[in-house]
Design an enzyme around this catalytic site. Sequence first.
Site, mmCIF file in Angstrom:
data_model
loop_
_atom_site.group_PDB
_atom_site.id
_atom_site.type_symbol
_atom_site.label_atom_id
_atom_site.label_comp_id
_atom_site.label_asym_id
_atom_site.label_seq_id
_atom_site.Cartn_x
_atom_site.Cartn_y
_atom_site.Cartn_z
ATOM 1 N N LYS A 45 -7.087 9.064 10.518
ATOM 2 C CA LYS A 45 -5.668 9.400 10.359
ATOM 3 C C LYS A 45 -4.906 9.205 11.667
ATOM 4 C CE LYS A 45 -6.082 12.324 6.350
ATOM 5 N NZ LYS A 45 -6.008 13.664 5.759
ATOM 6 N N GLY A 46 -3.826 8.457 11.587
ATOM 7 C CA GLY A 46 -2.998 8.208 12.768
ATOM 8 C C GLY A 46 -3.553 7.150 13.700
ATOM 9 N N ARG A 49 -5.298 0.216 12.925
ATOM 10 C CA ARG A 49 -6.251 -0.506 12.064
ATOM 11 C C ARG A 49 -7.447 -1.023 12.883
ATOM 12 N NH1 ARG A 49 -3.586 -5.444 9.323
ATOM 13 N NH2 ARG A 49 -1.975 -3.855 9.073
ATOM 14 N N SER A 116 1.347 2.356 11.392
ATOM 15 C CA SER A 116 1.101 1.342 10.362
ATOM 16 C C SER A 116 1.970 0.103 10.521
ATOM 17 C CB SER A 116 1.345 1.937 8.979
ATOM 18 O OG SER A 116 1.258 0.922 8.006
ATOM 19 N N ASN A 118 2.407 -1.680 7.963
ATOM 20 C CA ASN A 118 2.926 -1.825 6.599
ATOM 21 C C ASN A 118 4.035 -0.826 6.297
ATOM 22 O OD1 ASN A 118 0.960 -3.862 5.661
ATOM 23 N ND2 ASN A 118 -0.532 -2.237 6.016
ATOM 24 N N LYS A 145 -1.300 5.923 19.139
ATOM 25 C CA LYS A 145 -1.382 7.376 19.285
ATOM 26 C C LYS A 145 -2.839 7.716 19.627
ATOM 27 C CE LYS A 145 1.953 7.872 15.495
ATOM 28 N NZ LYS A 145 2.157 8.270 14.094
HETATM 29 C C1 BG6 Z 1 -1.620 5.241 10.218
HETATM 30 C C2 BG6 Z 1 -2.711 5.761 9.298
HETATM 31 O O1 BG6 Z 1 -0.379 5.736 9.811
HETATM 32 O O2 BG6 Z 1 -1.580 3.808 10.170
HETATM 33 C C3 BG6 Z 1 -4.052 5.142 9.687
HETATM 34 O O3 BG6 Z 1 -2.784 7.176 9.405
HETATM 35 C C4 BG6 Z 1 -3.921 3.622 9.654
HETATM 36 O O4 BG6 Z 1 -5.053 5.590 8.811
HETATM 37 C C5 BG6 Z 1 -2.783 3.177 10.567
HETATM 38 O O5 BG6 Z 1 -5.148 3.031 10.075
HETATM 39 C C6 BG6 Z 1 -2.573 1.671 10.558
HETATM 40 O O6 BG6 Z 1 -2.099 1.277 9.306
HETATM 41 P P1 BG6 Z 1 -1.977 -0.214 8.782
HETATM 42 O O7 BG6 Z 1 -1.160 -0.087 7.511
HETATM 43 O O8 BG6 Z 1 -1.269 -1.007 9.833
HETATM 44 O O9 BG6 Z 1 -3.364 -0.716 8.565
HETATM 45 MG MG MG Z 2 -0.121 10.209 9.440
#
Ligand code: BG6
Ligand code: MG
Length: 221
Positions: A45-46, A49, A116, A118, A145
């Site tokens: 979490k947080g 990737r 993220s 995304n 983070k």
């Molecule tokens: C964070 C999630 O917000 O985004 C993580 O808590 C995740 O679990 C990270 O790995 C990266 O996300 P993404 O969508 O770029 O793979």
């Molecule tokens: Mg989060």
Amino acid sequence: MKQKGFIFDLDGVIVDTAKYHYLAWKKLANELGFEFTEEQNELFKGVSRKRCLEILLEIGKVTATQAQFDYWMVEKNEDYLSYIEKMDASEILPDVPRVLKFLKQHRAPIALGSASKNARPILEKVGLLSYFDHIVDGNSVTKAKPDPEVFLIAADLLGVAPKHCVVFEDALAGIEAANRAQMVSVGIGDATVLTGARHCFANFTEMDNAFLQGLLQPATG
Ligand code: BG6
Ligand code: MG
């Protein structure tokens, strides 16, 4: 008197996407011949990737070439994207719209501060993009983070001093990042886990408008 700024994490704060990240990582682990539990998923979490894949490979004791590593990064994301394809407003976590509306009614500037890559399409899918004055996501940062970079960029874009910003976060790494940025950290989740948070609520339903009103009070100094 200085206006306050508000920064929201995405995954686990606005939408419950942790389960989709988990499914995609579990699928990859299973393909590589090992198990990946929901408990282990807490560590993700947080976390970016790239770092998640490094941890996953450590868990499975798998060594990878750079080409394999890059391939698995893409594969995991494609699986994740297939899971979130059909996301809609029903996957917004409880009372998030009330909080966003309340802050907007009080003309508070709002940013997203997420790891993220995304983030933007997810906010579009669930219909919340218009609440955000700025989006700072995994595409905008060089340091993940608990480094405070993501929140400091958000504060800068909002034009609010870090000490006058409030961060809503569900991950330990995110609470640490907010604290390191000298911001007011508000944990969304289990207070026994998010021990460093200045305030903590199980979810937004537990957070009433009086508390938000208190956060909105202009700061002196
Ligand atoms: C964070 C999630 O917000 O985004 C993580 O808590 C995740 O679990 C990270 O790995 C990266 O996300 P993404 O969508 O770029 O793979
Ligand atoms: Mg989060």
